[in-house]
Motif scaffolding. Structure first.
Motif: not given
Length: 537
Positions: A433-457
């Motif tokens: 993990v290098s920040g919020l953006a890297s976490q978001y990219r991981y889940f979008t790459k892991r689930h390319p056909d899905a919409r990702v809701l990621l909590q920030a605060g």
């Protein structure tokens, strides 16, 4: 001016910090442990360190640690004055692999148990045979299975020559150990250690007294029984410690009981190796195996062992087993062992599949997966334990069948089909993990056909390129933000529309200071034909 006399009872902070620094420097390991008094404060501190290993999060261990020095000093004083007595054990029932009583000693008593076993092990390790594999350093169940497999290959020349195995089991072993006989064995070893191993008479007397105190405890009658009374009544009477005759039985669950069982059955080991001259013999607790080319020789040994157990140790064998050909396999410690390979026992696989099915009933629905962190971590530990068992057997097809029956495992772990050859990594959170953006990219790459809701605060982000109402986020671009109250309505609309989506929540902080985020919900549309009878995708 007179020099002040140093106190003889230092504060807890000073004691713990100094000892920890000296241990890191290796001074404890360099000191000759045999010259240390039996009931020294240093020996008790080492026993506490061994006792709390792997149990630091347990409430009883934390309560003990809160007043560590006071408790160690009080225990030391009670042991030195021979005034220490064990507390009541807590008795509870376990169902697997079979229903039995477990007696858990109070944490302070466990420290004393570690102290005693550490000293007695120095005296007994040179005496125990090499092929005794229970409760000894470097001699666990896998080492015992490896040794049996090696015996089979050597004796049968890789399965080319006929050879036979005789597997025997002692009936109700712990509950039938005769404590006066056990104490005489311990007493004789201590006397020989005074003459041959440099043990002083005072140290031998202290160890003998402590053994007598522990063996004189009537743990079955004094135990505090936990859980419904019906579960205790369901245990067969011959397996209840309180139903045994006076002077008979050791509580299952204590470290001293495991070590004392080794001492008691060492007499059997010596008889088999030195009187019967059995070359291929090994024992794990009360389960032992003999191998020979002649089945009649194995039957003769069985008769001699039955007589020895009855006359010398007041024990008997569970069943009158017959020799079997090595090609049929030996059911030993969760494996079916044959000269050329070994397989995981069917009952072990069935129990594991039952655990996965129980997880699926609570957390898996058609097309949906919910991951509560406690259940997720518990499942990960169970799978790691099962894979550790399978890695010592020929089990590729067994693991593939598990993946085919529970396909949702592929959403939880990365490349689970290779789990028997490499470490199984969880897929519910990124490895780096290098920040919020890297976490978001991981889940979008892991689930390319899905919409990702990621909590920030207190908001959940969803990337929305080209949306004029979206707010830009560094590294993510335009994002829509949703509150917790909006998530349920949003996800229901996506389900009606057949849109796959995942939800990623904050679950704490990483050591680097970044927020830890992990997958907690997954939903994707699935045709009815891909859902099995249990409703599991």
């Amino acid at each position: 001016m007179a020099t002040p006399t140093p106190t003889t009872r230092p504060t807890t902070t000073t004691f713990v910090s100094c000892v920890a620094e000296r241990e890191r420097a290796g001074q404890y390991r360099a000191a000759p442990a045999i010259a240390e008094p039996v009931f020294s404060l240093r020996a008790l501190w080492r026993a506490w360190r061994a006792c709390q290993r792997g149990k630091r999060q347990a409430r009883v261990a934390q309560r003990y640690h809160a007043r560590l020095l006071d408790r160690l000093v009080d225990t030391r004083d009670a042991l030195v004055s021979h005034g220490w007595r064990p507390s009541r054990t807590q008795c509870f029932i376990v169902e697997r692999p079979k229903r039995r009583e477990i007696h858990a000693a109070e944490f302070g008593d466990r420290v004393v148990h570690h102290l005693l076993v550490e000293r007695l092990q120095r005296l007994y390790e040179p005496v125990f045979i090499h092929d005794s594999y229970a409760n000894r350093l470097g001699k666990g169940s896998h080492a015992a299975v490896d040794r049996l497999h090696g015996f089979m290959r050597r004796l049968s020349q890789g399965g080319q020559r006929p050879a036979y195995a005789l597997q025997l089991d002692i009936a109700n072993c712990f509950n039938r150990i005769h404590r006066p006989t056990l104490f005489r064995l311990l007493q004789g070893r201590l006397l020989r250690a005074v003459r041959r191993q440099g043990l002083t008479a005072v140290e031998a007397g202290d160890l003998q007294w402590l053994c007598r105190v522990i063996l004189s405890q009537d743990a079955g009658a004094d135990a505090l029984r936990l859980g419904p009374p019906g579960r205790h009544r369901a245990v067969p009477p011959h397996k209840r410690l309180a139903q045994q005759p006076p002077g008979q039985g050791l509580p299952i669950g204590n470290l001293t009981s495991q070590f004392f069982a080794n001492v008691y059955l060492n007499e059997l080991d010596q008889f088999v190796k030195h009187t019967l001259k059995a070359r291929h013999y090994l024992r794990y607790v009360d389960d032992f195996v003999l191998l020979h080319e002649d089945p009649d020789q194995l039957r003769a040994w069985r008769q001699a062992i039955e007589t020895f157990l009855a006359e010398r140790l007041r024990l008997e064998l569970k069943t009158r087993a017959e020799p079997v050909a090595l090609t049929q396999g030996v059911d030993f410690l969760g494996y079916i062992v044959r000269p050329r390979h070994r397989q995981a026992r069917r009952r072990v696989v069935t129990h594991f599949e039952a655990r996965l099915a129980a997880f699926a009933r609570h957390h898996v629905r058609p097309g949906a997966l919910r991951l509560a962190p406690p259940a997720r971590d518990r499942l990960r530990a169970q799978i790691a334990s099962f894979l550790g068992h399978l890695r010592h057997a020929r089990a590729e097809r067994t693991w593939r069948r598990c993946l085919a029956r529970f396909p949702w495992l592929r959403h939880l772990f990365e490349q689970p089909e290779h789990a028997l050859r490499q470490l199984l990594r969880p897929a519910w959170e990124p490895k780096r993990v290098s920040g919020l953006a890297s976490q978001y990219r991981y889940f979008t790459k892991r689930h390319p056909d899905a919409r990702v809701l990621l909590q920030a605060g207190n908001r959940w982000l969803l990337t929305a390129p080209g949306d004029p109402a979206a707010r830009p986020r560094p590294g993510l671009g335009p994002c829509r933000e949703y509150r917790a109250d909006d998530l349920g309505r949003l996800c229901r609309r996506w389900r009606r529309q057949g849109i796959a989506h995942v939800r990623v929540d904050q679950t704490g902080h990483l050591n680097t200071g970044f927020r830890r985020r992990a997958l907690v919900r997954l939903w994707r549309p699935m045709p009815p034909s891909t859902v099995d009878s249990r409703g599991t995708p």
